[in-house]
Design an enzyme around this catalytic site. Structure first.
Site, PDB file in Angstrom:
ATOM      1  N   HIS A   1     -46.126 -42.744 -31.700  1.00 36.88           N
ATOM      2  CA  HIS A   1     -46.837 -41.774 -32.534  1.00 36.88           C
ATOM      3  C   HIS A   1     -47.911 -42.516 -33.314  1.00 36.88           C
ATOM      4  O   HIS A   1     -47.646 -43.586 -33.886  1.00 36.88           O
ATOM      5  CB  HIS A   1     -45.861 -41.085 -33.493  1.00 36.88           C
ATOM      6  CG  HIS A   1     -46.523 -40.176 -34.487  1.00 36.88           C
ATOM      7  ND1 HIS A   1     -46.676 -40.511 -35.821  1.00 36.88           N
ATOM      8  CD2 HIS A   1     -47.069 -38.947 -34.342  1.00 36.88           C
ATOM      9  CE1 HIS A   1     -47.283 -39.521 -36.444  1.00 36.88           C
ATOM     10  NE2 HIS A   1     -47.536 -38.559 -35.576  1.00 36.88           N
TER      11      HIS A   1
ATOM     12  N   HIS B   1     -56.615 -41.807 -38.121  1.00 39.53           N
ATOM     13  CA  HIS B   1     -55.796 -40.723 -38.638  1.00 39.53           C
ATOM     14  C   HIS B   1     -56.683 -39.879 -39.539  1.00 39.53           C
ATOM     15  O   HIS B   1     -57.029 -40.304 -40.646  1.00 39.53           O
ATOM     16  CB  HIS B   1     -54.594 -41.276 -39.407  1.00 39.53           C
ATOM     17  CG  HIS B   1     -53.511 -40.271 -39.601  1.00 39.53           C
ATOM     18  ND1 HIS B   1     -52.545 -40.384 -40.569  1.00 39.53           N
ATOM     19  CD2 HIS B   1     -53.226 -39.128 -38.932  1.00 39.53           C
ATOM     20  CE1 HIS B   1     -51.721 -39.355 -40.501  1.00 39.53           C
ATOM     21  NE2 HIS B   1     -52.118 -38.586 -39.514  1.00 39.53           N
TER      22      HIS B   1
END
Length: 653
Positions: free
Chosen positions: A158, A204
């Site tokens: 992830h 991110h």
């Protein structure tokens, strides 16, 4: 500390010393002692005797029994021991010969003409306490790898590009490389436009994380993809791009990977390919490309779930909306109609726009199947140089509207569904059977909750128990959850693909599925006898655990699995000893051994503070090799210690 004795100078990787005088002493049962010194109260010195590791009684008894009372064990004796005590049914006399030759080459330096006819007790102990010769797991791939991808647990990362926390850490290709070298098979990249809107960065989004260029990540994936495993690497893309940048990504991916990139010839996948068929290939998984452009509509769907239900289009056209709420009745009717007309039984699904543009969409969408075209197969062929949509092998999405519709296992095409950790937990309570039916053909991906800013992880077992193939983990989030993840994927030769248990895949005629909460009978009992440990004195400084004395080690042994099987036990503490001998046995009755992981942790007892960590490992129970085995230990990050290991016996009753 005083200089090591002659015995320690011959010490190899935490094992007992070499040949010669050491053999004689071992046969006599003598124990060589070392003295270690520790400062106490500045002016005083405390000295402790440190005993060398000696074979436990079970090892001595086994040697005596199979050597027939002789001083040496020959190849035929060792072969019998491997077959009868170690459960190596396929072992051969040639295997025993090779082990003996390796032991001689490692620990003896006599000319061949003077070589002994077999191995001594000391050599036998060396063999048992060497993880390369006597590992607890089968080191090769041995599962059937020719089944569809949905039949396997897949080692999944992830936010694979993050070096630390989820809010402010650097983005880099370094953690991607590290993950691939560990055997991770699913790499996640979050794609965002750069500041000039003319290129693609990986970061991110909406955080302070620093970006890394996408092309750098792709090149690193290409270079290191098959370092640890030949089986396919899946790149999951989180898409936040315009259509122009999507086209740029498609070109970037096809040019970087070339023939390594796999994509299907048609736009409709009725069954995933197998890991065997995809060896040394890279595949892409993401949402259909138009969905980002319709983000305004998606938000409206989230606010009003009833709008998220996809409706079948007219004239035989079927929506492939992200809601996946297809009308199965109409799909079957359309299939019957096509069968009557002699047309092929493959359908295209496409993202739905909005009701006002429905008629325009019917006339302009070139992806629809033309029933009047005699050559339907040509209509479905990919372009020789595929566009962004064309490179997607595993179509993905998040459920909109009712979860029950998204989990409909009767859809004609296979897909990947993503659920957040909290939503999945709720789904296991309300839609447990649907999850299990869905994961027989389709892929379910679970990702950590958004509040895990420190890159921590969750318990992966809930996902595996419900058939989820991609339990996505922060590989930099060290802790017990990650140890479980690393433990599962030590199975099947650490290739990153582990076949799911048969009971999660079978189609029961009654429609029943596995119930993890059901009260089940005990299927087998695992007995674990922890003999001893060694290697800390080679890998740690003398005062690492305690400044004033040698360490006080104890071992925790337990099971992680279904609720009925989960438990933890521990040995007594052995004080002031770098090579502790416990010789304690534990029994673990197991109702679902196919989903059980053996947890082993070693700690150093500290009366005034929290116990110090001294090593861990996690092993899949269904893969354990019986008999007396060498079990290497790992640090908190999952890196293997050079010397630290335990001697343990595994027995199934």
């Amino acid at each position: 500390m005083p200089p090591p004795s002659r015995h320690r100078l011959k010490h190899h990787g935490g094992l007992v010393g070499g040949a010669g005088q050491g053999d004689v002493e071992a046969r006599k049962g003598e124990i060589r002692l070392e003295m270690s010194s520790y400062k106490c109260c500045i002016c005083f010195t405390r000295k402790f005797a440190c005993s060398a590791v000696a074979p436990p009684s079970d090892v001595r008894d086994a040697f005596a029994a199979y050597a027939g009372g002789a001083t040496y064990m020959g190849p035929d004796h060792l072969w019998r021991f491997l077959a009868e005590e170690q459960g190596e049914a396929d072992a051969t006399l040639a295997d025993a010969d090779r082990i003996i030759e390796r032991l001689r080459g490692r620990h003896h330096h006599l000319p061949a003409a003077l070589a002994r006819p077999g191995i001594t007790l000391e050599d036998f102990f060396h063999f048992l306490f060497a993880d390369d010769l006597n590992p607890p797991l089968v080191p090769q791939v041995h599962h059937d790898m020719k089944l569809p991808l949905s039949h396997y647990y897949i080692y999944t990362g992830h936010n694979s590009y993050l070096t630390g926390n989820q809010l402010s850490s650097n983005c880099s290709d370094a953690p991607i490389i590290k993950a691939l070298k560990r055997g991770v098979r699913v790499i996640e990249l979050d794609m965002w436009p750069n500041s000039a809107k003319d290129n693609v960065n990986i970061l991110h989004g909406r955080t302070l994380t620093s970006p890394v260029e996408m092309i750098k990540c792709l090149k690193s994936i290409k270079e290191h993809a098959f370092f640890a495993s030949p089986y396919p690497v899946v790149i999951t893309l989180e898409d936040h791009l315009t259509s122009e940048l999507q086209s740029k990504v498609a070109k970037m991916i096809t040019e970087t990977f070339g023939d390594m990139l796999y994509y299907p010839e048609t736009d409709c996948t009725v069954e995933f390919p197998s890991p065997e068929a995809l060896k040394h290939r890279v595949i892409i998984s993401t949402k259909p490309p138009k969905e980002f452009l319709e983000s305004g509509k998606d938000k409206d769907m989230e606010n009003n779930p009833q709008k998220g239900k996809a409706e079948p289009e007219k004239a035989g056209k079927i929506s492939r909306g992200d809601s996946w709420g297809d009308s199965i009745t109409e799909l079957k009717a359309l299939r019957a109609s096509n069968d009557e007309q002699g047309t092929i039984n493959i359908y295209h699904f496409k993202p739905e726009l909005n009701a006002s543009s429905h008629s325009e969409r019917e006339s302009d969408d070139s992806d629809d199947v033309d029933d009047d075209d005699d050559d339907d197969q040509n209509q479905l062929q990919r372009q020789s140089e595929p566009d962004y949509r064309g490179i997607i092998t595993i179509h993905a999405g998040k459920p909109k509207g009712r979860l029950r519709d998204a989990l409909n296992a009767d859809s004609l095409h296979v897909r990947r569904l993503s659920l957040s950790e909290p939503r999945f937990e709720k789904a296991t309570e309300s839609h447990g059977p649907e999850l299990l039916r869905f994961t027989r053909k389709n892929i379910l991906r679970i990702y950590p909750r958004g509040t895990r800013f420190d890159s921590s992880n969750y318990n992966p077992l809930l996902g595996w128990i419900h058939g989820a193939q991609m339990v996505a983990f922060n590989m930099q989030g060290y802790g017990r959850s990650l140890w479980l993840m690393q433990g599962l994927f030590r199975a099947n030769g650490s290739c990153g693909y582990v076949r799911k248990p048969d009971f999660l895949m079978k189609n029961d005629p009654t429609g029943d599925v596995f119930d993890p909460k059901a009260s089940l009978p005990v299927k087998t009992t695992l007995k674990v006898k922890v003999y001893l440990g060694d290697g800390w004195r080679m890998d740690f400084s003398p005062t690492h655990f305690d400044s004033y004395s040698p360490p006080d080690f104890y071992t925790k042994v337990g099971i992680a699995g279904v609720l009925a099987d989960t438990k933890m036990k521990k040995t007594k503490t052995k004080h002031d000893n770098w090579a502790p001998v416990w010789e304690e046995e534990f029994s673990f009755p197991l109702t679902v051994p196919e989903l059980a992981l053996l947890r082993i942790e070693v700690h150093e007892y500290d009366l005034s503070e929290k116990s110090d960590f001294a090593g861990q490992t996690c092993l899949p129970v269904w893969e354990l090799k019986q008999g007396i085995r060498c079990v290497p230990l790992y640090d908190r990050k999952g890196d293997k210690y050079k010397s630290v290991r335990l001697l343990i016996r595994f027995q199934f009753v």
